[in-house]
Design a protein around this motif. Structure first.
Motif, PDB file in Angstrom:
ATOM      1  N   CYS A 148       0.836  -1.208   0.000  1.00 23.44           N
ATOM      2  CA  CYS A 148       0.000   0.000   0.000  1.00 23.44           C
ATOM      3  C   CYS A 148       0.866   1.251   0.000  1.00 23.44           C
ATOM      4  O   CYS A 148       0.575   2.223  -0.722  1.00 23.44           O
ATOM      5  N   ALA A 149       1.922   1.253   0.802  1.00 23.80           N
ATOM      6  CA  ALA A 149       2.808   2.413   0.854  1.00 23.80           C
ATOM      7  C   ALA A 149       3.523   2.639  -0.475  1.00 23.80           C
ATOM      8  O   ALA A 149       3.769   3.784  -0.877  1.00 23.80           O
ATOM      9  N   THR A 150       3.844   1.556  -1.183  1.00 22.86           N
ATOM     10  CA  THR A 150       4.498   1.695  -2.486  1.00 22.86           C
ATOM     11  C   THR A 150       3.584   2.386  -3.477  1.00 22.86           C
ATOM     12  O   THR A 150       3.998   3.293  -4.216  1.00 22.86           O
ATOM     13  N   TRP A 151       2.329   1.968  -3.525  1.00 22.95           N
ATOM     14  CA  TRP A 151       1.380   2.613  -4.424  1.00 22.95           C
ATOM     15  C   TRP A 151       1.154   4.071  -4.046  1.00 22.95           C
ATOM     16  O   TRP A 151       1.015   4.937  -4.922  1.00 22.95           O
ATOM     17  N   MET A 152       1.104   4.357  -2.755  1.00 19.22           N
ATOM     18  CA  MET A 152       0.968   5.749  -2.329  1.00 19.22           C
ATOM     19  C   MET A 152       2.184   6.567  -2.728  1.00 19.22           C
ATOM     20  O   MET A 152       2.065   7.732  -3.140  1.00 19.22           O
TER      21      MET A 152
END
Length: 366
Positions: free
Chosen positions: A155-159
């Motif tokens: 999730c943090a990568t996509w953000m």
């Protein structure tokens, strides 16, 4: 060589008699789960189709190391493109407008970048918990479908990808004269974040999103017994008071259509730095924490809960106002020199939902 006799065992599972049903082969089961599809091609023996031999094709899967290196290469390429495009867009602006516009872009995207950093750090926390054999699922009252550190990092990568991409598009469109399209970039990003959180369908970690929204609802309206996850999340929100203040100003400018303009810099602007909503939003997380302490005092009757709530009120005043600084300093001196030096409220076990919370009191080490 051709047309000769081919010897094959009679009991072979890969052959069938003429006019009979095909015998199902167990070859796919013997090869394991790596076999995707198997095709049976007839093979002519002695000029007649009296046998068929299955040709099994296995799916070719690249190694995880190769995939990881490819993803890193794509990430670096994306970062280079965004950095170069953003730099050229900023240098294309005039020197007088550049500082003001960068400040505005920083206001819109800085809160989401800080939230992204928080998600990365929370994934690191979960990774440390798992390596240290800490049962954080029981501590935070999570079900079996809770997110692991790998899913948090995903999730943090996509953000990390989406937020800078939107910021780059914002800078590029504004520098090329597309003001209306540039103004739509932060609006679409904030709208997408809200819709992603409240999306009612069972996709994108629905149970985890529902858990987060339910915890936020309990923090805003503490009408029920306070659990440990509620306390923990409320403490995180107090550390993000500046983020909420920036979000409030960003939303204010979006509502009043001041995005990609410098109207907010005027003295009579409703979304300027003199707005009364800024200190109110800064104080809100501390007020939520104070109400939690009041609820805790109502449930367990401990005076330390009231003193803890008083410390949060002091921190809220210190954050939202400056004229109450002497009172804040006095309360801080009283708290750290007397209350905190006498007793430490140490939690043991879990916070029950409908029973009395258990504490143990001990002296602080010097």
């Amino acid at each position: 060589m051709f047309g000769g006799q081919v010897a094959a065992p009679i009991n072979s599972p890969h052959l069938r008699r003429s006019g009979s049903r095909a015998v199902v082969s167990d070859l796919g089961a013997e090869l394991g789960n790596g076999v995707e599809n198997s095709y049976v091609h007839p093979l002519e023996l002695n000029g007649s189709k009296n046998a068929s031999i299955p040709l099994v094709t296995a799916a070719i899967v690249p190694s995880p190391t190769l995939l990881w290196r490819f993803k890193v290469l794509l990430f670096l390429l994306w970062g280079f493109i965004c950095g170069k495009t953003g730099w050229q867009s900023v240098m294309r602006m005039s020197a007088d407008l550049r500082d003001l516009f960068l400040y505005e872009a920083f206001l819109y995207y800085n809160p989401l970048l800080l939230v992204t950093t928080m998600v990365w750090l929370w994934g690191i926390n979960l990774w440390v918990f798992s390596r240290s054999n800490i049962n954080y699922a029981k501590i935070f009252d999570l079900d079996q479908n809770h997110l692991t550190h790998r899913e948090i990092w995903k999730c943090a990568t996509w953000m990390t990808i989406v937020v800078p991409t939107s910021m780059t598009a914002y800078l590029y469109l504004y520098s090329n004269g597309e003001v209306s399209l540039a103004a739509s970039q932060p609006v679409l990003l904030y709208f997408a974040v809200v819709m992603l959180l409240i999306f009612p369908f069972d996709i994108f970690y629905f149970s985890s999103r529902y858990y987060l929204l339910r915890a936020l609802w309990r923090i805003v309206l503490p009408f029920q017994a306070i659990t440990f996850p509620d306390f923990f999340l409320a403490d995180i929100l107090t550390s993000m008071a500046k983020v909420f203040s920036d979000i409030e100003r960003s939303v204010c400018r979006m509502v009043h259509r001041q995005v990609a303009t410098i109207a907010w810099f005027e003295a009579d602007s409703v979304c300027g730095s003199h707005s009364v909503a800024i200190p109110l939003v800064l104080v809100l997380p501390y007020l939520f924490r104070f109400f939690q302490c009041l609820r805790q005092y109502r449930d367990i009757g401990e005076r330390s809960a009231l003193l803890n709530g008083l410390s949060h009120v002091r921190n809220g005043y210190n954050t939202g106002t400056l004229w109450l600084e002497p009172c804040s300093c006095f309360l801080g001196f009283f708290w750290y020199c007397t209350i905190r030096g006498l007793v430490l409220i140490h939690r043991v076990g879990t916070y029950p939902h409908h029973t009395r919370t258990h504490y143990v009191q001990r002296e602080l080490p010097k």
